[in-house]
Every structure is written in C-alpha cells, then in structure tokens.
Design a protein around this motif. Structure first.
Motif, PDB file in Angstrom:
ATOM      1  N   LYS A 164       0.834  -1.207   0.000  1.00  0.00           N
ATOM      2  CA  LYS A 164       0.000   0.000   0.000  1.00  0.00           C
ATOM      3  C   LYS A 164       0.866   1.253   0.000  1.00  0.00           C
ATOM      4  O   LYS A 164       0.618   2.202  -0.760  1.00  0.00           O
ATOM      5  CB  LYS A 164      -0.929   0.022   1.208  1.00  0.00           C
ATOM      6  CG  LYS A 164      -1.861   1.236   1.227  1.00  0.00           C
ATOM      7  CD  LYS A 164      -2.760   1.248   2.434  1.00  0.00           C
ATOM      8  CE  LYS A 164      -3.759   2.397   2.371  1.00  0.00           C
ATOM      9  NZ  LYS A 164      -3.117   3.712   2.164  1.00  0.00           N
ATOM     10  N   SER A 165       1.895   1.266   0.831  1.00  0.00           N
ATOM     11  CA  SER A 165       2.792   2.413   0.883  1.00  0.00           C
ATOM     12  C   SER A 165       3.481   2.641  -0.458  1.00  0.00           C
ATOM     13  O   SER A 165       3.554   3.766  -0.956  1.00  0.00           O
ATOM     14  CB  SER A 165       3.839   2.209   1.980  1.00  0.00           C
ATOM     15  OG  SER A 165       4.799   3.246   1.977  1.00  0.00           O
ATOM     16  N   CYS A 197      10.864  -0.907  -3.797  1.00  0.00           N
ATOM     17  CA  CYS A 197      10.543  -0.420  -2.449  1.00  0.00           C
ATOM     18  C   CYS A 197       9.790  -1.479  -1.645  1.00  0.00           C
ATOM     19  O   CYS A 197      10.039  -1.653  -0.443  1.00  0.00           O
ATOM     20  CB  CYS A 197       9.714   0.860  -2.535  1.00  0.00           C
ATOM     21  SG  CYS A 197      10.673   2.309  -3.049  1.00  0.00           S
ATOM     22  N   VAL A 198       8.882  -2.212  -2.288  1.00  0.00           N
ATOM     23  CA  VAL A 198       8.157  -3.278  -1.593  1.00  0.00           C
ATOM     24  C   VAL A 198       9.133  -4.347  -1.116  1.00  0.00           C
ATOM     25  O   VAL A 198       9.104  -4.792   0.040  1.00  0.00           O
ATOM     26  CB  VAL A 198       7.097  -3.919  -2.509  1.00  0.00           C
ATOM     27  CG1 VAL A 198       6.439  -5.106  -1.807  1.00  0.00           C
ATOM     28  CG2 VAL A 198       6.042  -2.904  -2.905  1.00  0.00           C
ATOM     29  N   LEU A 199      10.030  -4.755  -1.998  1.00  0.00           N
ATOM     30  CA  LEU A 199      10.970  -5.815  -1.662  1.00  0.00           C
ATOM     31  C   LEU A 199      11.948  -5.380  -0.578  1.00  0.00           C
ATOM     32  O   LEU A 199      12.354  -6.192   0.263  1.00  0.00           O
ATOM     33  CB  LEU A 199      11.723  -6.257  -2.918  1.00  0.00           C
ATOM     34  CG  LEU A 199      10.854  -6.935  -3.985  1.00  0.00           C
ATOM     35  CD1 LEU A 199      11.654  -7.178  -5.257  1.00  0.00           C
ATOM     36  CD2 LEU A 199      10.292  -8.248  -3.462  1.00  0.00           C
ATOM     37  N   LEU A 200      12.332  -4.110  -0.582  1.00  0.00           N
ATOM     38  CA  LEU A 200      13.203  -3.604   0.481  1.00  0.00           C
ATOM     39  C   LEU A 200      12.536  -3.750   1.844  1.00  0.00           C
ATOM     40  O   LEU A 200      13.161  -4.196   2.815  1.00  0.00           O
ATOM     41  CB  LEU A 200      13.550  -2.140   0.238  1.00  0.00           C
ATOM     42  CG  LEU A 200      14.723  -1.819  -0.686  1.00  0.00           C
ATOM     43  CD1 LEU A 200      14.890  -0.314  -0.811  1.00  0.00           C
ATOM     44  CD2 LEU A 200      16.015  -2.446  -0.182  1.00  0.00           C
ATOM     45  N   GLU A 355      -7.746  -2.109  -3.028  1.00  0.00           N
ATOM     46  CA  GLU A 355      -6.956  -2.785  -2.013  1.00  0.00           C
ATOM     47  C   GLU A 355      -6.702  -4.222  -2.448  1.00  0.00           C
ATOM     48  O   GLU A 355      -7.355  -4.736  -3.361  1.00  0.00           O
ATOM     49  CB  GLU A 355      -7.689  -2.753  -0.669  1.00  0.00           C
ATOM     50  CG  GLU A 355      -7.953  -1.345  -0.144  1.00  0.00           C
ATOM     51  CD  GLU A 355      -8.786  -1.348   1.124  1.00  0.00           C
ATOM     52  OE1 GLU A 355      -9.073  -2.457   1.649  1.00  0.00           O
ATOM     53  OE2 GLU A 355      -9.159  -0.257   1.581  1.00  0.00           O
ATOM     54  N   GLU A 356      -5.769  -4.861  -1.777  1.00  0.00           N
ATOM     55  CA  GLU A 356      -5.412  -6.233  -2.156  1.00  0.00           C
ATOM     56  C   GLU A 356      -6.602  -7.185  -2.097  1.00  0.00           C
ATOM     57  O   GLU A 356      -6.738  -8.073  -2.936  1.00  0.00           O
ATOM     58  CB  GLU A 356      -4.284  -6.746  -1.261  1.00  0.00           C
ATOM     59  CG  GLU A 356      -2.956  -6.112  -1.570  1.00  0.00           C
ATOM     60  CD  GLU A 356      -1.829  -6.755  -0.795  1.00  0.00           C
ATOM     61  OE1 GLU A 356      -1.800  -7.994  -0.699  1.00  0.00           O
ATOM     62  OE2 GLU A 356      -0.979  -6.031  -0.280  1.00  0.00           O
ATOM     63  N   LYS A 357      -7.452  -6.996  -1.102  1.00  0.00           N
ATOM     64  CA  LYS A 357      -8.598  -7.897  -0.947  1.00  0.00           C
ATOM     65  C   LYS A 357      -9.551  -7.801  -2.129  1.00  0.00           C
ATOM     66  O   LYS A 357     -10.363  -8.718  -2.358  1.00  0.00           O
ATOM     67  CB  LYS A 357      -9.345  -7.567   0.346  1.00  0.00           C
ATOM     68  CG  LYS A 357      -9.955  -6.168   0.357  1.00  0.00           C
ATOM     69  CD  LYS A 357     -10.633  -5.864   1.682  1.00  0.00           C
ATOM     70  CE  LYS A 357     -11.258  -4.462   1.677  1.00  0.00           C
ATOM     71  NZ  LYS A 357     -11.883  -4.128   2.969  1.00  0.00           N
TER      72      LYS A 357
END
Length: 512
Positions: A164-165, A197-200, A355-357
């Motif tokens: 999300k970020s 950024c997600v993987l970090l 959102e993911e859901k």
C-alpha cells in the motif's frame, strides 16, 4: 543468479573476428572432431560450429538478438536443438511436452544448475543462494525457508502495508512527473522503483532514507551488470586478460557487503529491542538462525546474508517493472480492454482506492494479468537448468555439464496450444475456452516463472504485485500513446528481463 543469456547480445564482433582468424587453421580438424563427437554423444541437432568458439562467431555475424537467433534456429532444427558457445554447450527446448517431461515428470534429474562463472562466484558467497545453488541439501534448506517462512500466501498478506505504501508513492510519483512534463511519464522507471521499495521493506524491515534506497538500487543494478556473462566466460582461454574486470567485481562486492551489513545490523537490533516504526517481520529474521544444512550448526555468515538479500531484491524488481511496462503498453494499444478493466475496478470498489482484498474479486483483471504473462513472460529463457546424471530426452543424450535452456515464447506462442497466439486477448481466460496452470503440474502451456522443482518461489508474490499495481494505475489514470494516435512499438530486448526495446513513455490523464 544462474547463467543469463541477455549479455550475449553485447559481444563485440571484433573480438570474435580476431579470434576466428587466429584459429582458422583448425577448421578441418574441428569438422572431423564435430562429426565424431556428434555421433558419439548423440546430442540434439544444431548448427555446425568453429573450432574453440563454437557458434559464437555465427551468432554475432547474424546481427540478431540471441532470442531472435534461437527463433531462426528452431525453424531449422526443431523444438530441441544444440548450440555451442565457446566451451558451453546448450540444449535449447521450445516444446511444451518436452518441458513437462523434463521438469515435471523427471524433475529431479533436471533440477540442478550449471557451474557458476568465476565472476558470479564472487557474488554467490560459498554458493549460499536459492536461485543458483546446486540441487542438494543446501538448496532444499534455503528454498524451504523462503517458501514456508516468507512467500506463503499468509505471509505475503502480512506485507500488505508495504505494498500500500509503495502503491501510494507510485501514484504520487506519476502525478508529479506528469505535472512537470505535460502529462508524460516513463512507465518502467516508476514501476520498477515501486517494486523495489516493496521488496526492500520485506527483506530488511527497517526504514530507509531516499538516498539509501537509491544507492541500494544502484548497487543491485551494478551486480546484475557485473555477473552477466562476458566473452571470457564462454572462452576461458581469455581469463588471464580479465584481471581488471575481476578486480572491479571484487571491489563492488566489498562495497556491497560494507553497505548492506549496516542494515543487517539494524535489523538485529530491532529484533533485540522490538517496537518503534520498524516492521514486525522481515526476510532477514528467517535467516539469522537458519541451519543451512539440516542437523548442522552452520548458520549464514554476514556475507551469506548479503548474497541472500541481494538475490531476493534482484529476482523481483526488474521482472515486475518490465511486466508493468508491457501491461500498460497492451492497455494503450487495446483501449477497449483498458476501458473494460476500469469499469470492473469502478464497479468493484467504487470511489475508494483498490486494495489487495479486491483483486481476487476482479475476474477480468486476473485474466489481463495472466494474458500479460503469457504474451510477455518476464524472460524469454528460464534460469539455466542442468542434469544431476546423464540422461536422455526425445531420444537425444543430455550429458552432465550441459546447459538446458527452455525458450518460453516457443511454448506460450505455440499455435497448437493457443488460438491466435500473437493476439493479446484476456477473454481467452474469461470465457474458459483456453486456460493454463502456471505451475505446469496439469500440463505445460505457459511457464513465465518456470515449472517443476526450480519454479520461481516468488510466483504468488509477483502476480500479487503486478495485479495490484496495474489496478491502481488504471484506476487513477487513463493511459494513451505519445505522440497522440501513434502506434506502440512492441519490439523487445533482453537486459535483465525482457523490456521494451523502445522504453514506453506514455500520456496520463487523471481520472479522479
């Protein structure tokens, strides 16, 4: 980080020309040797080669990218062929049934990797890696840890805050770039940064300043450049002339270790003193006390941890960024698909952000992503396979030490499997007239993440990232070509992943 085929496109003709002149006197000997050796080994058919250099000279003289060269060869020699590049012999497979037989039915035999190049060994830290480790107890331990403790569906959901970020930052970066450039944005640059950024966050679980993120990204890219095979990797006779490149690789490795160990230590302190704004869980947490070999007391050293973190970051950054670039390009070229996808998003979530859901409820989005991965797999070749013992395939011998390569477009664009395979058509999955299990267990029809025992462990994470990123980007913006009414150039090239030969710069118009 097994052998990549991308850098073959970078070999200068001049080196091979000089080398060919030096060894031209051996042509008659090699013809005799090739005929004898071919009969003895019963390898798949392939083009005759030169002494020492094999087919390297022919490839560079073709002025084609490597995948284009392979595409031409398979029309001549069929779905399983042999290509010799210097001292490396490649068996290239482009048939779905052969891929299923090798990787599913006889998966253990084809589950190992070729020997690492000298430069890659500098970065692999005692072969403590998931992607390129030889088939055996070390690989099983590392992979089991990654799959069970980091990439399970439940664990992936725990990192929804990181996605999300990153998605929010992605949208803001696109808006800012569009404001500064009259609506124009670079798609790949923005999408790969969001994936990184997600993987970090998932890997280190510590906050990083913008300059640290950029430096980490630069170092990861430098590693990929350093380990891409060079001419001497195919012709070891040239290794003595490679001391400068080796010294550069050693220097880069030292810089990488010095930089990354600082974040590893920060994570150790966070575990000892939990609280604050740091993540409650990270990939590193699973590695600190991991027994690399079951029953032993050996745990990864700091250098091993740097290697494992590096491969985690590199495995999912460029491939995800490239997938988004191809996906946006297809949506621009097919505005009716883009409009239909937006309508599904709107009807599913209304005015709030996706959102993911929500993704699981969007049937058309899932079809778009699956068609994207069929039509534009992250790479044209899986990571190189090797065999654990001499075996046969399709009546041909497959010796130990041979690189077994799987050419993905030969499968995902096979007209015997797919109707109108060159067309981007998500409805083939919506209607149910065609489908494919990407794990390959029920049969291989497409294998963008590989299949079998060495299937990419991050397949679920990657599809989640691609699905959410495309949904947010389509929800926020209407995408169109630049210049207006121009056609998209769908030519591709191999870098670290398959990217658009002409990077996509698109026009965006905010929808909200």
């Amino acid at each position: 980080m097994s052998l990549s085929l991308a850098s073959l496109d970078l070999f200068p003709n001049v080196f091979l020309t000089v080398l060919a002149i030096l060894i031209s006197g051996l042509v008659s000997l090699t013809i005799t040797y090739r005929n004898h050796n071919s009969n003895r080994n019963n390898l798949p058919p392939g083009p005759p080669g030169w002494p020492v250099i094999g087919n390297l000279f022919q490839f560079t003289r073709s002025s084609k990218q490597f995948f284009e060269y392979v595409e031409d060869l398979r029309k001549i020699y069929g779905p399983i062929l042999t290509l010799r590049l210097g001292t490396r012999t490649m068996i290239i497979i482009s048939d779905a049934s052969l891929a299923h037989e090798a990787l599913i039915e006889r998966g253990a035999q084809f589950a190992t990797r070729p020997v690492e190049t000298p430069t890659r060994k500098i970065f692999s830290s005692s072969e403590i890696t998931v992607h390129s480790a030889m088939y055996g107890p070390v690989w099983r331990s590392l992979r089991r840890n990654m799959v069970q403790n980091m990439l399970s569906s439940n664990r992936i959901k725990e990192f929804s805050f990181a996605r999300k970020s990153a998605m929010d930052k992605l949208i803001e970066r696109i808006k800012s770039e569009a404001r500064d450039n009259e609506g124009l944005v670079w798609v790949l640059k923005n999408s790969r940064f969001a994936a990184f950024c997600v993987l970090l966050d998932m890997c280190f679980g510590v906050e990083m300043k913008e300059e640290s993120i950029e430096k980490m990204d630069q170092m990861m890219t430098a590693i990929l450049n350093a380990v891409d095979p060079k001419l001497h990797d195919y012709l070891p006779i040239l290794t003595p002339f490679n001391f400068r490149e080796r010294n550069r690789a050693l220097k880069l490795r030292r810089e990488l270790v010095d930089f990354v160990v600082g974040f590893i230590e920060r994570r150790r302190k966070t575990i000892r003193n939990p609280g604050g704004s740091e993540s409650s869980f990270a990939y590193l947490d699973t590695l600190f006390d991991l027994r690399v070999v079951e029953g032993s007391e050996t745990t990864p050293s700091d250098e091993d941890l740097v290697t494992l973190c590096s491969e985690f970051l590199n495995a999912g950054t460029d491939t995800t960024g490239a997938a988004i670039e191809w996906g946006i390009a297809e949506l621009i070229a097919n505005p009716e698909i883009q409009s239909r996808l937006y309508d599904e998003i709107k009807s599913t979530v209304g005015d709030r952000a996706v959102e993911e859901k929500d993704v699981d409820r969007m049937v058309f989005l899932q079809a778009v992503v699956k068609e994207l991965l069929r039509r534009h797999p992250p790479t044209y070749f899986t990571l190189s396979h090797g065999v654990t013992e001499p075996t046969t395939l399709s009546g041909y011998n497959v010796p130990i030490g041979v690189n077994v390569e799987f050419y993905l477009p030969g499968i995902s664009e096979d007209p015997k499997i797919w109707s109108d395979p060159k067309k981007f058509d998500p409805d083939r999955f919506v209607s149910g007239r065609e489908d494919a299990d990407m794990t390959g267990v029920a049969g291989v029809k497409m294998m963008p993440f590989g299949v079998g025992r060495r299937i990419c462990p991050g397949m679920g994470m990657a599809t989640a990232h691609v699905s959410l990123m495309i949904a947010r980007m389509v929800q926020e913006f209407e995408w169109s070509t630049y210049p207006p009414e121009s056609d998209i150039d769908f030519a591709g090239k191999l870098v670290f992943a398959v990217v658009m030969k002409k990077p996509l710069r698109a026009m965006v118009k905010p929808r909200i």
